[in-house]
Design an enzyme around this catalytic site. Structure first.
Site, PDB file in Angstrom:
ATOM      1  N   CYS A   2       0.918  -1.252  -0.130  1.00 41.11           N
ATOM      2  CA  CYS A   2       0.032  -0.055   0.099  1.00 41.11           C
ATOM      3  C   CYS A   2       1.040   1.290  -0.033  1.00 41.11           C
ATOM      4  O   CYS A   2       2.065   1.089   0.173  1.00 41.11           O
ATOM      5  CB  CYS A   2      -0.941   0.006   1.214  1.00 41.11           C
ATOM      6  N   LEU A  50      -3.919  -1.433  -1.620  1.00 42.52           N
ATOM      7  CA  LEU A  50      -4.020  -2.571  -2.628  1.00 42.52           C
ATOM      8  C   LEU A  50      -4.628  -3.778  -1.735  1.00 42.52           C
ATOM      9  O   LEU A  50      -4.103  -3.980  -0.919  1.00 42.52           O
ATOM     10  CB  LEU A  50      -2.705  -2.844  -3.098  1.00 42.52           C
ATOM     11  N   ALA A  51      -5.853  -4.019  -2.199  1.00 43.10           N
ATOM     12  CA  ALA A  51      -6.584  -5.143  -1.195  1.00 43.10           C
ATOM     13  C   ALA A  51      -6.102  -6.415  -1.228  1.00 43.10           C
ATOM     14  O   ALA A  51      -6.264  -7.014  -2.376  1.00 43.10           O
ATOM     15  CB  ALA A  51      -7.958  -5.142  -1.569  1.00 43.10           C
ATOM     16  N   VAL A  53      -5.735  -8.524   1.920  1.00 38.80           N
ATOM     17  CA  VAL A  53      -6.582  -9.297   2.748  1.00 38.80           C
ATOM     18  C   VAL A  53      -7.567  -8.507   3.352  1.00 38.80           C
ATOM     19  O   VAL A  53      -7.548  -7.275   3.408  1.00 38.80           O
ATOM     20  CB  VAL A  53      -5.482  -9.740   4.229  1.00 38.80           C
ATOM     21  N   ASN A  75       2.046  -0.419   6.037  1.00 38.35           N
ATOM     22  CA  ASN A  75       2.239  -1.040   4.826  1.00 38.35           C
ATOM     23  C   ASN A  75       3.002  -2.073   4.845  1.00 38.35           C
ATOM     24  O   ASN A  75       4.199  -2.152   5.549  1.00 38.35           O
ATOM     25  CB  ASN A  75       2.911   0.021   3.817  1.00 38.35           C
ATOM     26  N   GLY A  76       2.562  -3.460   4.581  1.00 34.79           N
ATOM     27  CA  GLY A  76       3.370  -4.570   4.769  1.00 34.79           C
ATOM     28  C   GLY A  76       2.231  -5.759   4.902  1.00 34.79           C
ATOM     29  O   GLY A  76       0.877  -5.660   4.769  1.00 34.79           O
ATOM     30  N   ASP A  97      -4.231  -8.419   9.014  1.00 34.11           N
ATOM     31  CA  ASP A  97      -2.913  -8.992   9.753  1.00 34.11           C
ATOM     32  C   ASP A  97      -2.344  -7.497  10.699  1.00 34.11           C
ATOM     33  O   ASP A  97      -1.943  -7.889  11.675  1.00 34.11           O
ATOM     34  CB  ASP A  97      -2.115  -9.550   8.779  1.00 34.11           C
ATOM     35  N   ILE A 288      11.358 -12.277 -18.498  1.00 32.48           N
ATOM     36  CA  ILE A 288      11.576 -10.984 -19.385  1.00 32.48           C
ATOM     37  C   ILE A 288      12.602 -11.354 -20.012  1.00 32.48           C
ATOM     38  O   ILE A 288      13.791 -11.715 -19.277  1.00 32.48           O
ATOM     39  CB  ILE A 288      11.279  -9.896 -18.590  1.00 32.48           C
ATOM     40  N   THR A 337      23.747   0.329 -11.621  1.00 38.90           N
ATOM     41  CA  THR A 337      23.284  -1.091 -11.663  1.00 38.90           C
ATOM     42  C   THR A 337      21.885  -1.380 -11.377  1.00 38.90           C
ATOM     43  O   THR A 337      21.021  -2.206 -12.002  1.00 38.90           O
ATOM     44  CB  THR A 337      24.313  -2.082 -10.940  1.00 38.90           C
ATOM     45  N   ARG A 340      19.783  -0.171 -14.520  1.00 38.59           N
ATOM     46  CA  ARG A 340      19.781  -1.449 -15.558  1.00 38.59           C
ATOM     47  C   ARG A 340      18.876  -2.446 -15.146  1.00 38.59           C
ATOM     48  O   ARG A 340      18.060  -3.017 -16.091  1.00 38.59           O
ATOM     49  CB  ARG A 340      21.243  -1.838 -15.644  1.00 38.59           C
ATOM     50  N   SER A 363       9.396 -13.362  -5.433  1.00 38.06           N
ATOM     51  CA  SER A 363      10.701 -13.013  -6.315  1.00 38.06           C
ATOM     52  C   SER A 363      12.055 -13.352  -5.468  1.00 38.06           C
ATOM     53  O   SER A 363      11.976 -13.796  -4.114  1.00 38.06           O
ATOM     54  CB  SER A 363      10.989 -11.519  -6.571  1.00 38.06           C
ATOM     55  N   GLY A 364      13.093 -13.377  -6.070  1.00 39.33           N
ATOM     56  CA  GLY A 364      14.329 -13.992  -5.398  1.00 39.33           C
ATOM     57  C   GLY A 364      15.256 -12.920  -4.920  1.00 39.33           C
ATOM     58  O   GLY A 364      16.336 -13.184  -4.378  1.00 39.33           O
TER      59      GLY A 364
END
Length: 561
Positions: A2, A50-51, A53, A75-76, A97, A288, A337, A340, A363-364
């Site tokens: 959010c 951003l809903a 939960v 936010n979290g 939460d 991508i 970087t 980029r 994501s990693g």
């Protein structure tokens, strides 16, 4: 994910100031609320939602009947809110939460609150009964937070700096906007005038220490000792647990997949766990790259192996170049970087938002810093120095990779989840002997790869695929993305401009045309804010003039092997 925004002690009309809150509307496309604080006419909260939960009661600031004097904007995601409810007998009014923050604060104050939260967060907590304002941010700064505090006590807080830089204030033409430090909380006194005074800034968690909330974790006690089999088993258990707890969502889950070790492990474990808990839709994975780039080819192999619904986003150099200015505005940095690598992530996030219904994106990020994945770690003088460098990188994640990951996804209303930065996983990995964590046999992240070798989660060639920087892997082997960018920028920046760069930009002066070009765009949007980036990201222990892995001698592309 959010967007949060708050002002305390504003001299200017709030209806004018709140226009600044709209600068972060992309972070919460589902709803917006602007709310004044009772009794303090110059204090207010702004919230873009951003809903993910509790669709019904998830608007903020959160206020509950039990604590009418508490106001929370956060936010979290707090992954252990149910365990904490069980442990302490909290009676929740909503399914959000973040409500647990109010209950923890009421029970034990701000120090215990911040320390007991297992998750990622940035929050503003107002206690009107005790006239206090509290700010806090998670250990690695996965969720962003900026603040401005003037000498006369005007406070502005926002998820992104762009929501603060144009605020009006009587005593300051350009108040200093700064990132709020990860792993810290701040206590401020709220005066009757609505102004504030900082009381203390406290570091509540060091990433090397096992977090306080581990005591009420659902995970069983892990075996101790550093024999290799025990360590490998513990790494698998903790990583799987890190992914499992992040499945908390009422919106569709997806995963970025570059075909490198980190995102591939996340995707494989994620899909396995989604099947176990009977999530009834296929996992969408997203790669991508330019036509036939290494990342696209590797991601295709992984997707076929794990059985995901795979999406490929193919872009050309013109599309990437056209996105540069939008990306720098989203990032709020001029680091080479970071920019980029962000272009590809920005474009794939744009695709996800427009073409799919996936909103919660795994994501990693964090693995390279934690598990010594950068190629320059091969040159570390000793295991101890490699361990120190790993810790330095983790400390600065909020300036580089975590910043990239948050802003590029948030720009398109997506929520990012990064299991490699799980508190328990990282504290355990950092507790291992330094010599266990270094690259071995010419392969970085050797211990992490070894830990999953017998799991059949990934094809062997992916599990042992050499490191490929995201900004390089998305381009062809023949010509890397950074070379394409440099060729274009070479025509945009005059030699004379670069010669005088240090005069124009004395702080972090650009040394190349590429960095000059990025700096110009940054200054256009965020003039005078170059201190947000203390230094450029560069490899250590090598004579490098460019941050790209492909410029290092150790780099080997698949075609050269």
């Amino acid at each position: 994910m959010c967007g949060i925004w708050a002002l305390f002690g504003s001299d200017e009309c709030l209806s004018v100031q709140c226009l600044s809150a709209m600068k972060i509307a992309h972070r919460g496309p589902d709803a917006f609320r602007f709310e004044n604080v009772n009794g303090f006419t110059n204090c207010c909260f702004g919230f873009h939602r951003l809903a993910v939960v509790d669709q019904l009661y998830g608007m903020q600031p959160i206020r509950v009947k039990k604590f009418p004097y508490l106001w929370l904007c956060y936010n979290g995601e707090i992954y252990n809110f149910k365990q904490l409810q069980k442990q302490f007998g909290f009676e929740y009014q909503t399914l959000v939460d973040g409500e647990v923050i109010l209950h923890l604060y009421n029970r034990g104050g701000i120090e215990q609150t911040a320390s007991m939260l297992d998750g990622v967060f940035a929050f503003i907590l107002l206690d009107t009964a005790n006239r206090k304002v509290f700010l806090a941010r998670d250990t690695y700064g996965v969720r962003p937070l900026f603040k401005v505090l003037t000498d006369d006590g005007f406070l502005g807080v926002c998820s992104e700096a762009k929501g603060l830089i144009n605020l009006k204030h009587s005593t300051s033409l350009c108040p200093k906007v700064e990132p709020f430090l990860p792993g810290h909380y701040e206590v401020l006194d709220l005066k009757p005038s609505g102004k504030v005074a900082s009381v203390e800034l406290v570091k509540f968690h060091s990433y090397k220490d096992e977090p306080l909330h581990a005591a009420c974790d659902t995970l069983e006690t892990l075996p101790s000792g550093f024999d290799l089999e025990t360590v490998k088993s513990n790494i698998r258990i903790l990583f799987e647990n890190a992914v499992r707890k992040r499945l908390m969502a009422h919106r569709r889950i997806g995963c970025l997949l570059s075909g490198g070790l980190d995102s591939s492990l996340v995707a494989a474990v994620l899909l396995k766990l989604m099947k176990e808990i009977n999530i009834n839709y296929p996992l969408q994975t997203f790669a991508i790259g330019m036509e036939n780039s290494p990342d696209l080819l590797a991601a295709r192999k992984v997707a076929a192996h794990i059985g995901s619904e795979h999406h490929e986003v193919i872009f050309n150099s013109e599309e990437g170049i056209q996105a540069i200015e939008e990306v720098i505005f989203s990032l709020e940095t001029y680091d080479i970087t970071t920019i980029r690598a962000s272009i590809g992530m920005y474009l794939v996030s744009k695709y996800i938002r427009k073409k799919t219904d996936s909103v919660v994106i795994f994501s990693g990020e964090g693995s390279d810093e934690l598990t010594q994945g950068y190629i320059y770690f091969h040159k570390a003088p000793s295991p101890e120095e490699a361990a120190e460098e790993s810790e330095r990188l983790l400390k600065e994640l909020y300036l580089f990779d975590v910043l990239r990951a948050d802003r590029t996804t948030a720009a398109h209303g997506l929520e990012l989840r990064v299991p490699f930065l799980d508190h328990r996983f990282t504290s355990y990995y950092l507790s291992l002997p330094a010599e266990l964590r270094i690259p071995k046999n010419g392969i970085e992240k050797y211990l992490l790869r070894q830990s999953f070798e017998d799991s059949n989660l990934l094809p062997k060639e992916i599990l042992w695929r050499p490191k490929e920087a995201f900004s390089d892997g998305i381009a062809s082997v023949k010509k890397s993305w950074f070379s394409i960018l440099q060729d274009y920028i070479d025509q945009q920046v005059d030699d004379l401009l670069l010669e005088k760069a240090a005069e124009k930009y004395p702080f972090n002066p650009p040394k190349t045309k590429e960095s000059y070009y990025y700096r110009q765009i940054f200054e256009k949007h965020f003039s005078g804010q170059s201190n947000w980036l203390p230094h450029y990201w560069m490899p250590r222990w090598v004579k490098a003039t460019d941050p790209s892995a492909r410029t290092l001698k150790h780099y080997k592309s698949a075609t050269q092997e």
